[in-house]
Scaffold this active site. Structure first.
Site, PDB file in Angstrom:
ATOM      1  N   LYS A 279       0.815  -1.201   0.000  1.00  0.00           N
ATOM      2  CA  LYS A 279       0.000   0.000   0.000  1.00  0.00           C
ATOM      3  C   LYS A 279       0.860   1.267   0.000  1.00  0.00           C
ATOM      4  O   LYS A 279       0.622   2.185  -0.783  1.00  0.00           O
ATOM      5  CB  LYS A 279      -0.880  -0.030   1.260  1.00  0.00           C
ATOM      6  CG  LYS A 279      -2.102   0.799   1.171  1.00  0.00           C
ATOM      7  CD  LYS A 279      -3.007   0.518   2.381  1.00  0.00           C
ATOM      8  CE  LYS A 279      -2.186   0.411   3.638  1.00  0.00           C
ATOM      9  NZ  LYS A 279      -2.845   0.944   4.821  1.00  0.00           N
TER      10      LYS A 279
ATOM     11  N   ARG B  98      -2.557 -10.210  12.290  1.00  0.00           N
ATOM     12  CA  ARG B  98      -2.726  -8.866  11.727  1.00  0.00           C
ATOM     13  C   ARG B  98      -3.567  -8.919  10.449  1.00  0.00           C
ATOM     14  O   ARG B  98      -4.393  -8.032  10.195  1.00  0.00           O
ATOM     15  CB  ARG B  98      -1.352  -8.245  11.420  1.00  0.00           C
ATOM     16  CG  ARG B  98      -0.709  -7.613  12.656  1.00  0.00           C
ATOM     17  CD  ARG B  98       0.764  -7.371  12.451  1.00  0.00           C
ATOM     18  NE  ARG B  98       1.044  -6.465  11.346  1.00  0.00           N
ATOM     19  CZ  ARG B  98       2.174  -6.484  10.634  1.00  0.00           C
ATOM     20  NH1 ARG B  98       3.108  -7.377  10.906  1.00  0.00           N
ATOM     21  NH2 ARG B  98       2.367  -5.619   9.670  1.00  0.00           N
TER      22      ARG B  98
ATOM     23  N   ARG C   4      11.649  -5.197  11.849  1.00  0.00           N
ATOM     24  CA  ARG C   4      10.373  -4.923  12.531  1.00  0.00           C
ATOM     25  C   ARG C   4       9.890  -6.181  13.221  1.00  0.00           C
ATOM     26  O   ARG C   4       9.719  -7.221  12.582  1.00  0.00           O
ATOM     27  CB  ARG C   4       9.325  -4.458  11.500  1.00  0.00           C
ATOM     28  CG  ARG C   4       9.237  -2.966  11.398  1.00  0.00           C
ATOM     29  CD  ARG C   4       8.276  -2.549  10.317  1.00  0.00           C
ATOM     30  NE  ARG C   4       6.874  -2.841  10.685  1.00  0.00           N
ATOM     31  CZ  ARG C   4       5.838  -2.337  10.007  1.00  0.00           C
ATOM     32  NH1 ARG C   4       6.048  -1.544   8.979  1.00  0.00           N
ATOM     33  NH2 ARG C   4       4.609  -2.624  10.386  1.00  0.00           N
TER      34      ARG C   4
ATOM     35  N   ARG D 216     -12.441   3.572   9.597  1.00  0.00           N
ATOM     36  CA  ARG D 216     -12.442   2.197  10.085  1.00  0.00           C
ATOM     37  C   ARG D 216     -13.852   1.705  10.404  1.00  0.00           C
ATOM     38  O   ARG D 216     -14.064   0.520  10.584  1.00  0.00           O
ATOM     39  CB  ARG D 216     -11.609   2.101  11.387  1.00  0.00           C
ATOM     40  CG  ARG D 216     -10.132   2.270  11.168  1.00  0.00           C
ATOM     41  CD  ARG D 216      -9.506   0.956  10.715  1.00  0.00           C
ATOM     42  NE  ARG D 216      -8.074   1.076  10.625  1.00  0.00           N
ATOM     43  CZ  ARG D 216      -7.361   0.662   9.588  1.00  0.00           C
ATOM     44  NH1 ARG D 216      -7.957   0.097   8.557  1.00  0.00           N
ATOM     45  NH2 ARG D 216      -6.072   0.789   9.573  1.00  0.00           N
TER      46      ARG D 216
ATOM     47  N   ARG E  46      10.376  -9.445   4.623  1.00  0.00           N
ATOM     48  CA  ARG E  46      10.616  -8.064   5.037  1.00  0.00           C
ATOM     49  C   ARG E  46      11.191  -8.040   6.452  1.00  0.00           C
ATOM     50  O   ARG E  46      12.104  -7.278   6.760  1.00  0.00           O
ATOM     51  CB  ARG E  46       9.297  -7.279   4.977  1.00  0.00           C
ATOM     52  CG  ARG E  46       9.460  -5.798   5.206  1.00  0.00           C
ATOM     53  CD  ARG E  46       8.198  -5.055   4.816  1.00  0.00           C
ATOM     54  NE  ARG E  46       7.268  -4.945   5.940  1.00  0.00           N
ATOM     55  CZ  ARG E  46       6.060  -4.363   5.840  1.00  0.00           C
ATOM     56  NH1 ARG E  46       5.642  -3.874   4.696  1.00  0.00           N
ATOM     57  NH2 ARG E  46       5.274  -4.289   6.898  1.00  0.00           N
TER      58      ARG E  46
END
Ligand code: IMP
Ligand code: MG
Length: 369
Positions: free
Chosen positions: A193, A325, A313, A268, A307
């Site tokens: 995104k 998630r 992360r 949301r 990633r």
């Protein structure tokens, strides 16, 4: 919203409001005219619809005729008035009532008075459905006024923009701001995104508003809204939608020359989507589309684990966390997918492939909006 030629117009006066204004005019005029048989004169082209509806409501016998004057060229101010069809009958001793669709500067009305200067009518009265007091520059008395409106260009109910719009049963007002493309961008974690938002921003001159970034910015810079938001967060409470919307509004205001916005991380909930629509409406705009990048779960998990290896992360390192998630994402966005799909504004875009291919797919959606 409607588009006529190159311009956008928003709803302004409904058919019902027009009908009510017309009825008030009819009542007032019928009362004043009493038992005489008046001659109603519509000023073409604009007053054809109004004249027809007016005389249908008129409770007593009357005559109807038209004169045809031409003034406006598109959105420019009145040119000299041309008389295309003048008076075709003797009106000596008659009670004449002019029916105008709109009185703007009063130039057309001036011409009407010129036409009647040598007619020996019993009385000449002016009725207009719409009147722009701020634009009116003459002293002629307006005997009957339907609706006073601000000095903005309108179309519909007989009124046109360069030939179009006369046929509309309700009235629309010109949108002052240019047409914007506003997107709500969604995608599960790992869908790319952020990367795509960067491309779209460049390509379409859009401003990317990531709610997360906006929050962090406001809190870091201790803005009033940031402090307010923080006070809720410190209590462990959700930041009220209005605070978030106010922050987004500030971002929108900062970028008045943008071609539109990419909203990322908001809305949301249905309530937030409604609030966002209201915000855009106050800017004479609206959300054009929700675009969601669609990527298969297994591909996402693979991408994120990859990633995680390089980015460090923590939330990209653990497969269970990643899967959760993704699940949260689908739970959250399902509602919004329905919300925008109900308005034909949901577009799912295949998010698997090269970055360029995905940008192309997104562009083909945006180019059609
Ligand atoms: P005036 O002569 O300046 O009073 O303007 C009257 C004429 O201008 C009307 O009969 C319309 O043809 C045109 N006009 C004025 N304002 C508008 C508008 O907002 N929309 C469309 N036509 C308008
Ligand atoms: Mg007119």
């Amino acid at each position: 919203m409607i588009k006529l030629h190159d311009k956008y117009f928003k709803p302004f006066v409904s058919a019902k409001e027009i009908d009510e204004a017309l009825q008030r005019l009819v009542d007032e005029i019928a009362e004043d005219v009493g038992d005489e048989i008046p001659v109603f004169i519509g000023i073409l082209n604009g007053s054809f619809m109004l004249t027809s509806d007016f005389v249908k409501k008129y409770p007593k016998p009357c005559e109807v005729t038209f004169i045809k004057l031409a003034s406006y060229e598109g959105l420019k101010s009145s040119e000299d008035i041309q008389r295309l069809i003048g008076l075709t009958q003797d009106l000596t001793g008659r009670t004449v009532i002019i029916l105008e669709d709109i009185i703007d500067t009063g130039k057309t009305l001036h011409e009407v008075h010129r036409i009647f200067k040598n007619e020996k009518v019993k009385s000449l009265k002016i009725a207009t459905l719409f009147y722009k007091p701020e634009a009116y520059k003459k002293d002629f008395k307006l005997h009957y006024v339907g609706i006073e409106i601000p000095n903005k260009f309108i179309v519909g109910y007989g009124l046109d923009y360069d030939g179009l719009g006369r046929d509309l049963p309700e009235v629309y007002q010109l949108k002052e701001t240019q047409h914007m493309t506003n997107l709500v961008l969604f995608g599960p974690p790992g869908a790319g995104k952020g990367t795509q938002a960067e491309f779209l921003k460049e390509k379409y001159n859009l401003v990317h508003i990531s709610t997360g970034d906006v929050f962090r910015f406001n809190i870091k810079n201790k803005t009033a809204l940031g402090m307010l938001a923080k006070s809720f967060m410190d209590k462990g409470a959700l930041v009220p939608d209005q605070v978030t919307i106010d922050m987004l509004e500030a971002e929108v205001e900062k970028n008045t020359d943008a071609n539109g916005f990419i909203f990322d991380g908001f809305p949301r909930t249905d309530a937030q989507a409604d609030a966002l629509e209201k915000l855009m409406d106050s800017k004479d705009s609206h959300i054009n589309a929700m675009i969601a990048l669609e990527v298969d779960d297994e591909v996402l998990v693979k991408r994120l684990l990859e990633r995680g290896k390089t980015s460090g992360r923590k939330d990209d390192a653990d497969e269970t966390v990643i899967r959760n998630r993704i699940k949260v994402y689908y739970n959250e966005t399902a509602i919004l997918k329905d919300y925008y799909a109900a308005q034909d504004k949901y577009f799912g875009v295949d998010g698997v492939g090269s970055i360029e291919d995905i940008t192309k797919r997104l562009s083909s959606v945006i180019d059609k909006l």
